[in-house]
Design an enzyme around this catalytic site. Structure first.
Site, mmCIF file in Angstrom:
data_model
loop_
_atom_site.group_PDB
_atom_site.id
_atom_site.type_symbol
_atom_site.label_atom_id
_atom_site.label_comp_id
_atom_site.label_asym_id
_atom_site.label_seq_id
_atom_site.Cartn_x
_atom_site.Cartn_y
_atom_site.Cartn_z
ATOM 1 N N CYS A 48 0.941 0.561 -9.612
ATOM 2 C CA CYS A 48 0.834 -0.154 -8.346
ATOM 3 C C CYS A 48 -0.549 -0.792 -8.237
ATOM 4 C CB CYS A 48 1.065 0.782 -7.165
ATOM 5 S SG CYS A 48 0.933 -0.036 -5.565
ATOM 6 N N GLY B 101 0.790 -1.219 0.000
ATOM 7 C CA GLY B 101 0.000 0.000 0.000
ATOM 8 C C GLY B 101 0.825 1.273 0.000
ATOM 9 N N LEU B 102 1.998 1.204 -0.601
ATOM 10 C CA LEU B 102 2.858 2.388 -0.738
ATOM 11 C C LEU B 102 3.231 3.020 0.608
ATOM 12 C CD1 LEU B 102 1.228 4.149 -3.836
ATOM 13 C CD2 LEU B 102 3.254 2.680 -3.803
ATOM 14 N N GLY C 6 10.560 -8.346 -13.181
ATOM 15 C CA GLY C 6 9.552 -9.380 -13.013
ATOM 16 C C GLY C 6 10.165 -10.751 -12.841
ATOM 17 N N THR D 249 11.934 -9.280 -5.564
ATOM 18 C CA THR D 249 11.521 -10.356 -4.662
ATOM 19 C C THR D 249 12.683 -11.245 -4.248
ATOM 20 O OG1 THR D 249 9.314 -10.364 -5.651
ATOM 21 C CG2 THR D 249 9.964 -12.337 -4.448
#
Length: 324
Positions: free
Chosen positions: A147, A77-78, A264, A287
Site C-alpha cells: 500500500c 489510508g486503509l 492494474g 478502478t
C-alpha cells in the site's frame, strides 16, 4: 458463468466461475456489490484490507480523478472497521455469497499481520465444540504488503528478506485457506520478491498494486491529495502491470507453477485477455468499478467470446500464451 464454461477456472485450487475478482478497496468492505452485480457470475470478491484496529484513513481529498484523464489518484489510508468488527458485522454475510471470498489483510508490524490472520483462520475453522457450520467462506487471505499511501505501507514488500520474514510468520496462522501475496509495482527486482514469497509459503501472487504518484494544484501550489502522495490506478498503469506479470511469470511462476492474479488498469475484456496471455490465471478489477459497477459482466462476456474465437476449450489454455 457456470463452472464448466470456457472461462471457468481455478486459483490455487479455488474454483472460479470466471477469472475475474473484485479488487480490495473498490467494492465496499465485503458484499456490497451484490446490490448491483450478480456475484455468481464473477470469480470472487476481495474484502477491503483489514487491519488489527479500526482506521478512519486519510482526510479529504483522498480520492480524485487524475488530470491525465486515464486514471485515479487515491490515498484512502486503509480505512476499515478493524478485524473484530469485520468478524462480527461483515464476515457472517460471506456464507451467502455465491463466489470465492478472499480477505485482504494489512498491517504496520509483523504482529499485526499475524494477529489478523489468526483471527480470520479461527473464524474459518471454529473449534469442534462450536455449532456453526457456516464459517467456511474464507477461501483465501491476501496479504497487502504494497500500500503506497500509509506510512510503512510498502516496507514489507520492499526486500526479499523483509517479505520472507513476514510470510514465514503468517504462514503457520493460515492453516487451510490459501495465502496470496499482493506485491508492489515499483521495486527493482520484482521477480526476486516473487521468488522469496513463493519460497516462504505463498500459494499465489497478485501483481500488482497502485503506482506511487503525486499531483500538484499549480494555482494553490498545494498537493491535490491531502496525504500529499498516493497511488495511481486505472488504464494509465495497465501496460506497466502487463509487463510485470509477464516478467514474473516467465522468470518465476511458470516453472514454480504458482498462479498470478493480474491487477492494474483492467477495464475491458481486452485488458483482461492481455493479462491472461502475459501469464495471469485471473485478473482483479478495481478502478473500473467506480465508473461502471457492472463492467465485470461485460469482461466475462468478452472473454467467453475470445476463448471460443481462439479455438481452445478453456481459458486456462491461453495462460502465458503470448507469442515469442
Amino acid at each position: 458463468m457456470p463452472v464448466g464454461s470456457p472461462i471457468s477456472t481455478t486459483l490455487a485450487g479455488i474454483p472460479l466461475a470466471a477469472p475475474i475478482l473484485l479488487a480490495a478497496g473498490a467494492s465496499g468492505t465485503l458484499d456490497e456489490m451484490a446490490d448491483v452485480l450478480d456475484l455468481s457470475r464473477v470469480g470472487g470478491v476481495i474484502s477491503k484490507s483489514i487491519t488489527r484496529l479500526n482506521r478512519d484513513g486519510n482526510p479529504t481529498w483522498r480520492i480524485l480523478p487524475s488530470r491525465s484523464g486515464l486514471g485515479m489518484l487515491n490515498a484512502i489510508g486503509l480505512a476499515n472497521p478493524g478485524i473484530d468488527a469485520f468478524l462480527t458485522d461483515y464476515l457472517p454475510k460471506s456464507a451467502a455469497m455465491p463466489c470465492a471470498v478472499i480477505c485482504s489483510v494489512a498491517g504496520f508490524s509483523v504482529d499485526d499481520y499475524v494477529i489478523v490472520a489468526e483471527k480470520l483462520d479461527a473464524w474459518r475453522n471454529p473449534p469442534a465444540t462450536t455449532n456453526n457450520s457456516t464459517r467456511t467462506r474464507i477461501d483465501a487471505i491476501e496479504l497487502n504488503v504494497s500500500c503506497p499511501n500509509v506510512k510503512a505501507g510498502c516496507d514489507f514488500g520492499s526486500t526479499p528478506a523483509a517479505l520472507s520474514e513476514l510470510i514465514r510468520a503468517v504462514r503457520p496462522a493460515v492453516k487451510s485457506a490459501k495465502l496470496i501475496i499482493k506485491l508492489s509495482p515499483w521495486p527493482v527486482g520484482l521477480p526476486d520478491l516473487a521468488r522469496a514469497a513463493i519460497d516462504s509459503g505463498a500459494d499465489a501472487l497478485t501483481i500488482s498494486n497502485t503506482m506511487p504518484a503525486m499531483e500538484i494544484d499549480v494555482h494553490t501550489r498545494a498537493p491535490r491529495l491531502a496525504h500529499r502522495t498516493g497511488g495511481l490506478s486505472g488504464p494509465s498503469i495497465h501496460p506497466i502491470a502487463v509487463k510485470l506479470v509477464h516478467d514474473v511469470y516467465a522468470k518465476v511462476c511458470k516453472d514454480a507453477k504458482v498462479p498470478i492474479i493480474g491487477a492494474g488498469g483492467g477495464a475491458t475484456w481486452e485488458d483482461a485477455a492481455e493479462f491472461i496471455l502475459a501469464g495471469a490465471s485471473c485478473v482483479q478489477i478495481g478502478t473500473a468499478l467506480f465508473a461502471d459497477p457492472r463492467v465485470p459482466l461485460k469482461i466475462a462476456k468478452g472473454l467467453d467470446r475470445w476463448v471460443r474465437e481462439q479455438r481452445v476449450s478453456s481459458i486456462t489454455d491461453l495462460i502465458g500464451a503470448v507469442k515469442p
